[in-house]
Write a protein that holds these residues in place. Structure first.
Motif, PDB file in Angstrom:
ATOM      1  N   PRO A  64       4.106   6.366   2.100  1.00  0.00           N
ATOM      2  CA  PRO A  64       5.534   6.506   1.811  1.00  0.00           C
ATOM      3  C   PRO A  64       6.425   6.146   3.002  1.00  0.00           C
ATOM      4  N   ASP A  65       5.993   6.496   4.224  1.00  0.00           N
ATOM      5  CA  ASP A  65       6.772   6.146   5.420  1.00  0.00           C
ATOM      6  C   ASP A  65       6.938   4.634   5.541  1.00  0.00           C
ATOM      7  N   ILE A  66       5.863   3.904   5.312  1.00  0.00           N
ATOM      8  CA  ILE A  66       5.911   2.441   5.415  1.00  0.00           C
ATOM      9  C   ILE A  66       6.831   1.858   4.357  1.00  0.00           C
ATOM     10  N   LEU A  67       6.711   2.340   3.131  1.00  0.00           N
ATOM     11  CA  LEU A  67       7.544   1.794   2.057  1.00  0.00           C
ATOM     12  C   LEU A  67       9.019   2.136   2.246  1.00  0.00           C
ATOM     13  N   VAL A  68       9.308   3.345   2.700  1.00  0.00           N
ATOM     14  CA  VAL A  68      10.697   3.712   2.984  1.00  0.00           C
ATOM     15  C   VAL A  68      11.232   2.852   4.135  1.00  0.00           C
ATOM     16  N   GLY A  69      10.410   2.629   5.151  1.00  0.00           N
ATOM     17  CA  GLY A  69      10.820   1.759   6.251  1.00  0.00           C
ATOM     18  C   GLY A  69      11.118   0.347   5.785  1.00  0.00           C
ATOM     19  N   ASN A  70      10.283  -0.178   4.890  1.00  0.00           N
ATOM     20  CA  ASN A  70      10.547  -1.509   4.327  1.00  0.00           C
ATOM     21  C   ASN A  70      11.885  -1.527   3.591  1.00  0.00           C
ATOM     22  N   PHE A  71      12.118  -0.501   2.809  1.00  0.00           N
ATOM     23  CA  PHE A  71      13.374  -0.406   2.068  1.00  0.00           C
ATOM     24  C   PHE A  71      14.574  -0.388   3.021  1.00  0.00           C
ATOM     25  N   VAL A  86      11.524 -10.667   7.509  1.00  0.00           N
ATOM     26  CA  VAL A  86      11.030 -10.731   6.133  1.00  0.00           C
ATOM     27  C   VAL A  86       9.504 -10.843   6.127  1.00  0.00           C
ATOM     28  N   ALA A  87       8.954 -11.623   7.040  1.00  0.00           N
ATOM     29  CA  ALA A  87       7.496 -11.775   7.113  1.00  0.00           C
ATOM     30  C   ALA A  87       6.813 -10.452   7.437  1.00  0.00           C
ATOM     31  N   VAL A  88       7.368  -9.693   8.362  1.00  0.00           N
ATOM     32  CA  VAL A  88       6.783  -8.397   8.718  1.00  0.00           C
ATOM     33  C   VAL A  88       6.864  -7.441   7.532  1.00  0.00           C
ATOM     34  N   VAL A  89       7.996  -7.383   6.864  1.00  0.00           N
ATOM     35  CA  VAL A  89       8.141  -6.510   5.695  1.00  0.00           C
ATOM     36  C   VAL A  89       7.175  -6.930   4.592  1.00  0.00           C
ATOM     37  N   ALA A  90       7.023  -8.225   4.391  1.00  0.00           N
ATOM     38  CA  ALA A  90       6.095  -8.721   3.371  1.00  0.00           C
ATOM     39  C   ALA A  90       4.657  -8.323   3.706  1.00  0.00           C
ATOM     40  N   LEU A  91       4.259  -8.481   4.963  1.00  0.00           N
ATOM     41  CA  LEU A  91       2.905  -8.130   5.370  1.00  0.00           C
ATOM     42  C   LEU A  91       2.667  -6.625   5.224  1.00  0.00           C
ATOM     43  N   LEU A  92       3.628  -5.825   5.662  1.00  0.00           N
ATOM     44  CA  LEU A  92       3.493  -4.371   5.502  1.00  0.00           C
ATOM     45  C   LEU A  92       3.403  -3.989   4.023  1.00  0.00           C
ATOM     46  N   LEU A 115       2.159  -5.848   1.609  1.00  0.00           N
ATOM     47  CA  LEU A 115       0.833  -6.240   1.137  1.00  0.00           C
ATOM     48  C   LEU A 115      -0.214  -5.208   1.558  1.00  0.00           C
ATOM     49  N   LEU A 116      -0.173  -4.790   2.803  1.00  0.00           N
ATOM     50  CA  LEU A 116      -1.120  -3.785   3.278  1.00  0.00           C
ATOM     51  C   LEU A 116      -0.897  -2.443   2.573  1.00  0.00           C
ATOM     52  N   ALA A 117       0.358  -2.099   2.321  1.00  0.00           N
ATOM     53  CA  ALA A 117       0.671  -0.861   1.602  1.00  0.00           C
ATOM     54  C   ALA A 117       0.140  -0.915   0.172  1.00  0.00           C
ATOM     55  N   ALA A 118       0.199  -2.078  -0.451  1.00  0.00           N
ATOM     56  CA  ALA A 118      -0.330  -2.227  -1.809  1.00  0.00           C
ATOM     57  C   ALA A 118      -1.834  -1.981  -1.822  1.00  0.00           C
ATOM     58  N   GLN A 119      -2.542  -2.495  -0.819  1.00  0.00           N
ATOM     59  CA  GLN A 119      -3.980  -2.251  -0.732  1.00  0.00           C
ATOM     60  C   GLN A 119      -4.271  -0.767  -0.538  1.00  0.00           C
ATOM     61  N   GLU A 120      -3.483  -0.123   0.307  1.00  0.00           N
ATOM     62  CA  GLU A 120      -3.663   1.315   0.551  1.00  0.00           C
ATOM     63  C   GLU A 120      -3.393   2.105  -0.728  1.00  0.00           C
ATOM     64  N   ALA A 121      -2.357   1.721  -1.471  1.00  0.00           N
ATOM     65  CA  ALA A 121      -2.043   2.409  -2.726  1.00  0.00           C
ATOM     66  C   ALA A 121      -3.174   2.224  -3.735  1.00  0.00           C
ATOM     67  N   GLU A 122      -3.771   1.050  -3.736  1.00  0.00           N
ATOM     68  CA  GLU A 122      -4.845   0.740  -4.686  1.00  0.00           C
ATOM     69  C   GLU A 122      -6.141   1.473  -4.346  1.00  0.00           C
ATOM     70  N   ARG A 123      -6.505   1.508  -3.064  1.00  0.00           N
ATOM     71  CA  ARG A 123      -7.824   2.013  -2.680  1.00  0.00           C
ATOM     72  C   ARG A 123      -7.800   3.311  -1.890  1.00  0.00           C
ATOM     73  N   GLY A 124      -6.630   3.771  -1.494  1.00  0.00           N
ATOM     74  CA  GLY A 124      -6.542   4.898  -0.568  1.00  0.00           C
ATOM     75  C   GLY A 124      -7.132   6.198  -1.074  1.00  0.00           C
ATOM     76  N   VAL A 125      -6.854   6.565  -2.308  1.00  0.00           N
ATOM     77  CA  VAL A 125      -7.370   7.830  -2.830  1.00  0.00           C
ATOM     78  C   VAL A 125      -8.885   7.771  -2.947  1.00  0.00           C
TER      79      VAL A 125
END
Length: 139
Positions: free
Chosen positions: A6-13, A33-39, A41-51
């Protein structure tokens, strides 16, 4: 500090919500924009596999601690039914502290077999938490 998903996504926002001033156009904005896009992408992977990664990691650590409890007097860590990343991370922190204590005791005793089992667990834990970087264009 390891930021939470959530911290990463709020920071992107927050990074993208306001229009940039004129001095932040061009290369600066492209980099932002590139840094936000990369973060993202990594956040999406964490959301998918983190639990799933945390559930597997917590179970593996708990099993190793349980197997060593009679030899090293390790007390169990209470698991949780809370499957949120935050809830799993709280249990994970307790498990990791217990694992570090066990590892110190194993090294002090010279228990090579259990030492290697712990090292294999560390490798598995790293693999479970791996995030894949995409190929990035060169500039």
């Amino acid at each position: 500090m390891t930021p939470s998903l959530p911290d990463i996504l709020v920071g992107n926002f927050l990074c993208m919500i306001d229009p940039p001033p004129p001095e932040q156009q061009g290369e600066f904005m492209a980099g932002k924009v590139a840094v936000v896009a990369l973060l993202s992408l990594l956040a999406a992977q964490e959301a998918e596999r983190g639990v799933a990664a945390r559930v597997a990691e917590n179970a593996a650590i708990a099993t190793l601690l349980d197997e060593a409890s009679s030899d090293y007097g390790i007390e169990g860590v209470e698991m949780t039914d809370d499957l949120s990343i935050g809830g799993l991370d709280k249990v994970n922190a307790q498990l990791r502290r217990a694992l570090i204590g066990l590892h110190e005791a194993v090294e002090a005793r010279g228990d090579t077999a259990r030492h290697h089992a712990i090292l294999r667990l560390y490798a598995r834990m790293a693999d479970l938490r791996r995030l894949d970087m995409p190929p990035l264009p060169g500039r």
